[in-house]
Scaffold this active site. Structure first.
Site, mmCIF file in Angstrom:
data_model
loop_
_atom_site.group_PDB
_atom_site.id
_atom_site.type_symbol
_atom_site.label_atom_id
_atom_site.label_comp_id
_atom_site.label_asym_id
_atom_site.label_seq_id
_atom_site.Cartn_x
_atom_site.Cartn_y
_atom_site.Cartn_z
ATOM 1 N N SER B 151 0.841 -1.199 0.000
ATOM 2 C CA SER B 151 0.000 0.000 0.000
ATOM 3 C C SER B 151 0.880 1.254 0.000
ATOM 4 O O SER B 151 1.773 1.385 -0.839
ATOM 5 C CB SER B 151 -0.926 -0.046 1.208
ATOM 6 O OG SER B 151 -1.908 0.947 1.125
ATOM 7 N N ARG B 221 -11.494 5.829 10.798
ATOM 8 C CA ARG B 221 -11.014 4.455 10.678
ATOM 9 C C ARG B 221 -12.093 3.533 10.109
ATOM 10 O O ARG B 221 -11.801 2.629 9.326
ATOM 11 C CB ARG B 221 -10.570 3.958 12.052
ATOM 12 C CG ARG B 221 -10.054 2.547 12.056
ATOM 13 C CD ARG B 221 -8.840 2.377 11.176
ATOM 14 N NE ARG B 221 -8.245 1.061 11.320
ATOM 15 C CZ ARG B 221 -7.175 0.650 10.663
ATOM 16 N NH1 ARG B 221 -6.577 1.461 9.819
ATOM 17 N NH2 ARG B 221 -6.694 -0.548 10.851
ATOM 18 N N ASP B 316 -8.773 -6.477 -4.475
ATOM 19 C CA ASP B 316 -8.410 -5.158 -3.942
ATOM 20 C C ASP B 316 -9.062 -4.078 -4.808
ATOM 21 O O ASP B 316 -8.746 -3.952 -5.976
ATOM 22 C CB ASP B 316 -6.881 -5.018 -3.962
ATOM 23 C CG ASP B 316 -6.390 -3.719 -3.338
ATOM 24 O OD1 ASP B 316 -7.238 -2.858 -3.009
ATOM 25 O OD2 ASP B 316 -5.167 -3.574 -3.169
ATOM 26 N N HIS B 349 -7.977 -5.131 -0.151
ATOM 27 C CA HIS B 349 -6.697 -4.426 -0.023
ATOM 28 C C HIS B 349 -5.824 -5.058 1.073
ATOM 29 O O HIS B 349 -4.602 -5.085 0.971
ATOM 30 C CB HIS B 349 -6.971 -2.951 0.292
ATOM 31 C CG HIS B 349 -5.743 -2.101 0.291
ATOM 32 N ND1 HIS B 349 -4.909 -2.014 -0.788
ATOM 33 C CD2 HIS B 349 -5.204 -1.299 1.253
ATOM 34 C CE1 HIS B 349 -3.909 -1.185 -0.501
ATOM 35 N NE2 HIS B 349 -4.055 -0.749 0.729
ATOM 36 N N ASP B 350 -6.479 -5.560 2.108
ATOM 37 C CA ASP B 350 -5.749 -6.187 3.221
ATOM 38 C C ASP B 350 -4.997 -7.460 2.816
ATOM 39 O O ASP B 350 -4.217 -7.981 3.609
ATOM 40 C CB ASP B 350 -6.722 -6.548 4.362
ATOM 41 C CG ASP B 350 -6.869 -5.406 5.353
ATOM 42 O OD1 ASP B 350 -6.098 -4.427 5.243
ATOM 43 O OD2 ASP B 350 -7.737 -5.497 6.229
#
Lengths: 195, 369
Positions: B151, B221, B316, B349-350
């Site tokens: 990232s 968050r 992602d 994305h993780d």
């Protein structure tokens, strides 16, 4: 000489080479180590991709059938497409792309017109399974098989020049028979082409 | 095989020299907190720099004494793992501007004795990479075997290969993008608005008044977290599952996904600094190496000498495979040494945090060669 030796002979030292469908990088490794070539592979098989990375080769995970627009016109000295065209969805488009990207291109094909495939079909009545076409019809990746004649007609129709051609029999050697009557006796053909 | 690096302790040092920032300001006496795993070899040729992402820090692997929680990339860093600490000396700093020990908005300004807070300069990925180069000097590492990050960390690895071509052999650019899209910036702006409009934000001076804009940070968050997960992962993990077996016609968290997000937001807001969060989102928004080259990314890549591995993940959508391909294609056009992997993974994305077999094999093959 075998096909790899011919490819090596056809490629000038220090060339920039793109191998579309590079497999585990066998050809690229030789070109990079022995011919000083700068090489890049394109592959979709995961094991092959990892094998390339393991050998320190640069490889792009990409499906050739999805297009090759990301490679610029005449951006490589040589584009290789070895034993790949017959598994592609659009061989004609692929040939056009190969000759667009490479100043010169080297294409190898398995010859479906070889005597063993002809006889196999004639006598067994089943899809031929031979040394260069080792899988059953329902398991093979080959969807666009052609003969040497077919391939040369396609090049002609597509205004692609065949600059050199070499033929190999089923043991991978250049025999006199394969030279005299390639469409009948060559198991593999290798072409140097350009637009 | 595949063990942890075990108990680790963060280290600290003060960077020598002044760091001139892109914004025109400069920073001095920069304190950096970092961790190292494995051993540096005699000719200092086996060092790998790990760059962390938006909410990451220097604690990438192992555990702290008396704690159970492992570092954020413990799945990939360790003996026999993708980034093998039996072979490599791995260094992970907390970036400047961070809030876990390195100089940042929650540090006190040595000149005034006050918290930097909102006065901490807006830094960039370039500034980070330059600060990491100063850290390399302090650690006696002339050339990194590799710089690797996911990232925002991947953006730093890319920038390293551009800015210090002779100090880096390989770069691992994972789940990154060459610049943020309008949608990416939009999500960051929502996060910033949530923080800026929290009544406890106090124009960024909340540390002086012993407050913390926790509600804003939590909301920021929560929004961010949604973008890290894939639709597929959320569906399989939560679906429309309810906490109780019936609807109660109230505004409390009734669906599992609601309480999950609230919990994630709460934990994060206890452990992160709001000014740092604002800064990190800005660093992301500003990143655009092609900008100086009239948008021509391949021109921006001209200086690169390193061998690069670019990795993307199918689910992602924050930095999709297409964004990684932009990097790859510009590298190909610039005739650079690049490999590209597109890994099938359900984690969005993780995904870069998970030890998917193909991903870890590819990365270790790349680093080991």
């Amino acid at each position: 000489m075998d096909t790899i030796e011919v490819i090596q002979q056809w490629i000038e030292r220090d060339s920039e080479v793109l191998d579309l469908g590079c497999g585990d990088g066998e050809i690229l490794k030789i070109l990079s180590n022995d011919s000083g070539a700068t090489v890049l592979g394109v592959e979709i098989n995961q094991e092959d991709i990892n094998a390339c990375i393991k050998s320190g080769l640069n490889v792009i995970e990409q499906d050739i059938d999805q297009g090759l627009e990301n490679f610029g016109d005449q951006s490589f000295d040589v584009v290789i497409m070895s034993q790949t065209i017959q598994v592609l969805r659009e061989p004609k488009k692929a040939l056009m792309e190969v000759t667009r990207i490479g100043k010169e291109s080297i294409v190898t094909i398995p010859n479906f017109g070889h005597i063993s495939t002809r006889l196999s079909l004639l006598f067994s009545g089943k899809m031929p399974v031979t040394g260069s076409l080792p899988k059953d019809w329902h398991e093979t990746d080959n969807i666009h098989l052609c003969t040497i004649k077919d391939f040369e007609i396609l090049c002609d129709e597509s205004s692609i020049n065949i600059n050199e051609r070499r033929f190999f029999n089923s043991t991978g050697n250049e025999s006199i028979l394969a030279k005299i009557s390639p469409n009948l006796f060559a198991a593999t053909a290798i072409y140097k082409i350009s637009k | 095989m595949n063990e942890s690096v075990g108990i680790v302790k963060p280290k600290k040092l003060i960077l020598e020299g002044k760091l001139d920032l892109e914004c025109g300001q400069s920073l001095e006496d920069i304190e950096i907190v970092y961790e190292t795993y494995g051993n540096l070899n005699q000719d200092s040729s086996n060092a790998i720099l790990i760059c962390h992402a938006l909410s990451g820090n220097h604690h990438a692997a192992g555990v702290y004494e008396g704690e159970k929680r492992t570092g954020w990339w413990d799945s990939l860093i360790g003996p026999g793992k993708a980034i093998d600490t039996n072979k490599f000396y791995v260094v992970c700093p907390n970036n400047i501007g961070g809030c876990h020990g390195s100089l940042g908005p929650s540090s006190k300004n040595s000149k005034t004795g006050e918290y930097f807070g909102p006065d901490f300069p807006i830094i960039t990925v370039k500034d980070w990479v330059r600060s990491q180069a100063l850290l390399s000097d302090s650690l006696g590492i002339k050339k990194w075997h590799a710089v690797v990050g996911g990232s925002l960390g991947g953006m730093q690895a890319l920038e390293w290969s551009r800015l210090f071509p002779d100090r880096i052999k390989k770069a691992g650019i994972i789940a990154a993008a060459p610049k943020l899209s309008a949608q990416n910036i939009a999500f960051n702006e929502v996060a910033r608005q949530a923080i800026l409009n929290d009544p406890d934000f106090d124009a960024g001076r909340y540390l002086d008044t012993n407050k913390s804009p926790k509600q804003g940070l939590k909301l920021a968050r929560m929004v961010g977290h949604i973008t890290y997960l894939s639709e597929e992962a959320m569906k399989s993990k939560f679906g429309r599952d309810l906490k109780e077996d019936k609807l109660n016609f109230v505004y409390d968290a009734e669906f599992e996904i609601e309480s999950y997000l609230r919990y994630q937001g709460d934990v994060f807001s206890e452990n992160f600094d709001a000014n740092t969060y604002l800064l990190m989102t800005k660093i992301l928004d500003y990143f655009d190496p092609a900008d100086e080259y009239e948008g021509d990314l391949s021109k921006a890549f001209e200086s690169i000498k390193a061998q690069l591995l670019v990795v993307s993940f199918t689910t992602d959508w924050r930095f999709s495979p297409d964004r990684s391909k932009e990097i790859v294609n510009a590298l190909i056009a610039a005739k650079k040494k690049v490999s590209y992997l597109e890994i099938e993974s359900p984690h969005g994305h993780d995904s870069f945090l998970f030890a998917d077999n193909r991903y870890t094999r590819g990365l270790s093959s790349f680093l080991d060669y």
